[in-house]
Design a protein around this motif. Structure first.
Motif, PDB file in Angstrom:
ATOM      1  N   LYS A 181      -7.947  -5.765  -2.994  1.00 38.36           N
ATOM      2  CA  LYS A 181      -7.931  -4.035  -3.152  1.00 38.36           C
ATOM      3  C   LYS A 181      -8.788  -3.496  -1.978  1.00 38.36           C
ATOM      4  O   LYS A 181      -9.615  -3.790  -1.638  1.00 38.36           O
ATOM      5  N   PRO A 182      -7.976  -2.345  -1.506  1.00 38.72           N
ATOM      6  CA  PRO A 182      -8.789  -1.798  -0.258  1.00 38.72           C
ATOM      7  C   PRO A 182      -9.907  -0.827  -0.925  1.00 38.72           C
ATOM      8  O   PRO A 182     -10.171  -0.594  -1.905  1.00 38.72           O
ATOM      9  N   THR A 183     -10.834  -0.835   0.217  1.00 40.71           N
ATOM     10  CA  THR A 183     -11.986   0.141  -0.124  1.00 40.71           C
ATOM     11  C   THR A 183     -11.468   1.640   0.139  1.00 40.71           C
ATOM     12  O   THR A 183     -12.111   2.446  -0.458  1.00 40.71           O
ATOM     13  N   GLY A 184     -10.718   1.872   0.703  1.00 44.44           N
ATOM     14  CA  GLY A 184     -10.157   3.207   0.843  1.00 44.44           C
ATOM     15  C   GLY A 184      -8.679   3.143   0.526  1.00 44.44           C
ATOM     16  O   GLY A 184      -8.343   2.663  -0.613  1.00 44.44           O
ATOM     17  N   THR A 185      -7.843   3.818   1.201  1.00 41.75           N
ATOM     18  CA  THR A 185      -6.632   3.754   0.942  1.00 41.75           C
ATOM     19  C   THR A 185      -5.741   2.267   1.697  1.00 41.75           C
ATOM     20  O   THR A 185      -6.758   1.704   2.451  1.00 41.75           O
ATOM     21  N   LEU A 186      -4.793   1.958   1.158  1.00 41.32           N
ATOM     22  CA  LEU A 186      -4.306   0.518   1.854  1.00 41.32           C
ATOM     23  C   LEU A 186      -4.009   0.846   3.298  1.00 41.32           C
ATOM     24  O   LEU A 186      -4.365   0.026   3.931  1.00 41.32           O
ATOM     25  N   ALA A 187      -3.671   1.923   3.803  1.00 38.06           N
ATOM     26  CA  ALA A 187      -2.939   2.233   5.057  1.00 38.06           C
ATOM     27  C   ALA A 187      -4.216   2.518   5.926  1.00 38.06           C
ATOM     28  O   ALA A 187      -4.436   1.828   7.017  1.00 38.06           O
ATOM     29  N   THR A 231      -5.455  -0.445   8.987  1.00 39.45           N
ATOM     30  CA  THR A 231      -5.678  -0.051  10.195  1.00 39.45           C
ATOM     31  C   THR A 231      -6.762   0.385  10.774  1.00 39.45           C
ATOM     32  O   THR A 231      -7.073   0.761  12.038  1.00 39.45           O
ATOM     33  N   LYS A 232      -7.803  -0.034   9.955  1.00 41.74           N
ATOM     34  CA  LYS A 232      -9.333  -0.082  10.532  1.00 41.74           C
ATOM     35  C   LYS A 232      -9.593  -0.882  11.788  1.00 41.74           C
ATOM     36  O   LYS A 232      -9.290  -1.917  11.890  1.00 41.74           O
ATOM     37  N   GLY A 233      -9.978  -0.069  12.708  1.00 44.29           N
ATOM     38  CA  GLY A 233     -10.274  -0.492  14.172  1.00 44.29           C
ATOM     39  C   GLY A 233      -9.181  -0.717  15.039  1.00 44.29           C
ATOM     40  O   GLY A 233      -9.558  -1.330  16.092  1.00 44.29           O
ATOM     41  N   LEU A 234      -7.844  -0.165  14.728  1.00 44.76           N
ATOM     42  CA  LEU A 234      -6.891  -0.439  15.462  1.00 44.76           C
ATOM     43  C   LEU A 234      -6.739   0.763  16.436  1.00 44.76           C
ATOM     44  O   LEU A 234      -7.141   1.597  15.912  1.00 44.76           O
TER      45      LEU A 234
END
Length: 152
Positions: free
Chosen positions: A139-145, A149-152
């Protein structure tokens, strides 16, 4: 001899019923997943992504996405439909997407889960030119989106 045969048959019946209930394993499309698995479809219908999350999904443009999950897994039942809805609403053009269902042993016949070192379901892997860029596990730590996209 006849009694032994009857006993053997009786003892084998639970094994046959367990084998018939093994979860689906292998490649599957989003459409088939949503049409054949009610809990996934219910979660898809219930989820409403934010405008910010829909916009974030554009960062996945041209990337490869591998989704490893279990049709038996409650985290998969929640997160995979959210991903499908985010992809549908954002209309982002991915280079490729693979949905791979795994059995209770977290393996599939094609070896995709093992090749991607699957430990927990679901696991979302973003790649570019075969190189892993992002991995979201369970499960994501924030939202799945946000996590995809973290770091992209």
């Amino acid at each position: 001899m006849f009694k032994q045969l009857i006993l053997l048959c009786a003892l084998s019946m639970p094994l046959l019923s367990c084998a018939a209930e093994a979860p689906f394993s292998g490649g599957i499309t989003a459409d088939v997943l949503l049409s054949d698995y009610d809990k996934f479809n219910e979660q898809y219908k219930a989820f409403t992504p934010t405008a910010q999350d829909i916009a974030l999904m554009q960062k996945l443009e041209g990337k490869e996405l591998i989704v490893l999950f279990g049709t038996w897994c409650h985290d998969s039942e929640r997160e995979v439909p959210r991903l499908i809805k985010l992809l549908d609403e954002s209309k982002v053009q991915l280079a490729s997407i693979k949905y791979v269902a795994v059995g209770y042993n977290k393996q599939d016949d094609a070896g995709i889960a093992q090749a991607n070192d699957l430990q927990y379901t679901p696991t979302f892997i973003v790649k570019q030119n075969g190189k892993e860029l992002v991995r979201v596990i369970e499960k994501p730590t924030g939202t799945l989106a946000q996590d995809l996209t973290k770091g992209l």
